[in-house]
Design an enzyme around this catalytic site. Structure first.
Site, PDB file in Angstrom:
ATOM      1  N   SER A   1     -15.058   8.026   1.163  1.00  0.00           N
ATOM      2  CA  SER A   1     -14.744   8.929   2.273  1.00  0.00           C
ATOM      3  C   SER A   1     -15.747  10.080   2.303  1.00  0.00           C
ATOM      4  O   SER A   1     -16.256  10.455   3.366  1.00  0.00           O
ATOM      5  CB  SER A   1     -13.328   9.500   2.105  1.00  0.00           C
TER       6      SER A   1
ATOM      7  N   ASP B   1       0.895  -1.156   0.000  1.00  0.00           N
ATOM      8  CA  ASP B   1       0.000   0.000   0.000  1.00  0.00           C
ATOM      9  C   ASP B   1       0.939   1.213   0.000  1.00  0.00           C
ATOM     10  O   ASP B   1       2.139   1.080   0.271  1.00  0.00           O
ATOM     11  CB  ASP B   1      -0.872  -0.044   1.265  1.00  0.00           C
TER      12      ASP B   1
ATOM     13  N   ASN C   1      -4.109   9.570  -6.888  1.00  0.00           N
ATOM     14  CA  ASN C   1      -2.908  10.413  -6.927  1.00  0.00           C
ATOM     15  C   ASN C   1      -1.636   9.601  -6.717  1.00  0.00           C
ATOM     16  O   ASN C   1      -0.553  10.175  -6.542  1.00  0.00           O
ATOM     17  CB  ASN C   1      -3.004  11.502  -5.848  1.00  0.00           C
TER      18      ASN C   1
ATOM     19  N   ASP D   1      -0.131   5.052   0.981  1.00  0.00           N
ATOM     20  CA  ASP D   1      -0.385   6.028   2.052  1.00  0.00           C
ATOM     21  C   ASP D   1      -0.309   5.355   3.424  1.00  0.00           C
ATOM     22  O   ASP D   1      -1.055   4.424   3.702  1.00  0.00           O
ATOM     23  CB  ASP D   1      -1.774   6.658   1.858  1.00  0.00           C
TER      24      ASP D   1
ATOM     25  N   LYS E   1      -8.932   6.034   6.686  1.00  0.00           N
ATOM     26  CA  LYS E   1      -7.705   5.424   6.153  1.00  0.00           C
ATOM     27  C   LYS E   1      -8.014   4.257   5.223  1.00  0.00           C
ATOM     28  O   LYS E   1      -8.745   3.334   5.606  1.00  0.00           O
ATOM     29  CB  LYS E   1      -6.860   4.881   7.311  1.00  0.00           C
TER      30      LYS E   1
ATOM     31  N   VAL F   1      -5.531   2.701  -3.431  1.00  0.00           N
ATOM     32  CA  VAL F   1      -6.783   3.170  -4.042  1.00  0.00           C
ATOM     33  C   VAL F   1      -6.713   4.656  -4.385  1.00  0.00           C
ATOM     34  O   VAL F   1      -7.674   5.224  -4.905  1.00  0.00           O
ATOM     35  CB  VAL F   1      -8.032   2.913  -3.155  1.00  0.00           C
TER      36      VAL F   1
HETATM   37  C1  BG6 Z   1      -5.938   5.991   0.340  1.00  0.00           C
HETATM   38  C2  BG6 Z   1      -5.935   6.851   1.587  1.00  0.00           C
HETATM   39  O1  BG6 Z   1      -4.671   5.486   0.107  1.00  0.00           O
HETATM   40  O2  BG6 Z   1      -6.356   6.757  -0.791  1.00  0.00           O
HETATM   41  C3  BG6 Z   1      -7.283   7.521   1.779  1.00  0.00           C
HETATM   42  O3  BG6 Z   1      -5.631   6.043   2.713  1.00  0.00           O
HETATM   43  C4  BG6 Z   1      -7.676   8.274   0.507  1.00  0.00           C
HETATM   44  O4  BG6 Z   1      -7.222   8.392   2.890  1.00  0.00           O
HETATM   45  C5  BG6 Z   1      -7.654   7.314  -0.678  1.00  0.00           C
HETATM   46  O5  BG6 Z   1      -8.968   8.850   0.634  1.00  0.00           O
HETATM   47  C6  BG6 Z   1      -8.055   7.974  -2.002  1.00  0.00           C
HETATM   48  O6  BG6 Z   1      -7.115   8.937  -2.364  1.00  0.00           O
HETATM   49  P1  BG6 Z   1      -7.291   9.927  -3.582  1.00  0.00           P
HETATM   50  O7  BG6 Z   1      -5.894  10.496  -3.747  1.00  0.00           O
HETATM   51  O8  BG6 Z   1      -7.724   9.133  -4.759  1.00  0.00           O
HETATM   52  O9  BG6 Z   1      -8.311  10.933  -3.192  1.00  0.00           O
HETATM   53 MG    MG Z   2      -2.715   3.100   3.740  1.00  0.00          MG
END
Ligand code: BG6
Ligand code: MG
Length: 213
Positions: A53, A10, A119, A12, A46, A116
């Site tokens: 979210s 993973d 970014n 983040d 998370k 997921v």
């Molecule tokens: C996950 C994070 O890796 O990515 C989450 O733990 C986050 O907090 C999710 O919402 C989605 O990220 P993004 O960059 O696509 O908004």
């Molecule tokens: Mg994570």
């Protein structure tokens, strides 16, 4: 040196700590809608994807939102988040992360990334570690977020390795559940009393010891 053929990480909370940036961006968005947002709430997000979210945050709002409104709000949050991560660099790598990746590489295993986050490619680029991965799942092509195993199964498939021969590394409860649902060995990063489904839990990648799992 290892009974595994691939390690799927993973991003983040495992390789870099972007949770604070997500926190700042979600807090501003939540408060713009009159929803209280604190660190505890952020913890529960998370590993949960962007729209998932947002739904959890808006569940506490005083009105309903149309799908169009939700997309617009998610976009506002994401632009703020992208602004915050634009200054990230190799200095934002968590301790032990590069050493763990290099250990896996030296042992001859394949390396995947299952985040997921849409970014993820940007963050990997800013950290300067894109070329350390054999395969990075494009989150935009994943239909079901964690705890669904889809993203880990995709990574294993693209790496050409059976799920049972994969070690998954995760800091989130939903992520560990996804690894286990995929039929993989789960290495948790965090606390054993939180990541109860993980096979082994360590505090950070500083303690990563491939031969021990
Ligand atoms: C996950 C994070 O890796 O990515 C989450 O733990 C986050 O907090 C999710 O919402 C989605 O990220 P993004 O960059 O696509 O908004
Ligand atoms: Mg994570």
């Amino acid at each position: 040196m290892s009974r595994f053929k691939a390690v799927i990480f993973d991003l983040d909370g495992v390789i870099t700590d972007t949770a604070h940036y997500h926190y700042l961006a979600w807090k501003q968005l939540a408060e713009s809608q009159g929803v209280h947002f604190d660190h505890e709430f952020n913890e529960s997000l998370k590993g949960i994807d962007r729209m998932g979210s947002l739904d959890l945050i808006l569940a506490s709002a005083s009105r309903q939102y149309t799908p169009e409104e939700k997309l617009a709000l998610a976009d506002v949050k994401n632009r703020h988040y992208q602004e915050l991560i634009s200054t990230m660099s190799a200095a934002d790598l968590l301790p032990g992360a590069v050493a763990a990746l290099d250990t896996v590489r030296a042992a001859g295993l394949r390396i995947g990334l299952a985040s997921v986050s849409k970014n993820a490619f940007t963050v990997l680029g800013r950290l300067g570690i894109t070329d350390k991965f054999d395969y990075v799942v494009d989150a935009a092509t994943i239909a079901r977020g964690k705890p669904d195993p889809e993203i880990f199964l995709r990574a294993a498939h693209e790496l050409g390795v059976a799920p049972a021969d994969c070690l998954g590394v995760e800091d989130a409860v939903a992520g560990v559940a996804a690894i286990k649902a995929a039929g993989m060995f789960a290495l948790g990063i965090g606390h054993p009393f939180v990541l109860t489904e993980a096979d082994v839990v360590i505090t950070s990648l500083k303690e990563f010891n491939l031969a021990a799992y």
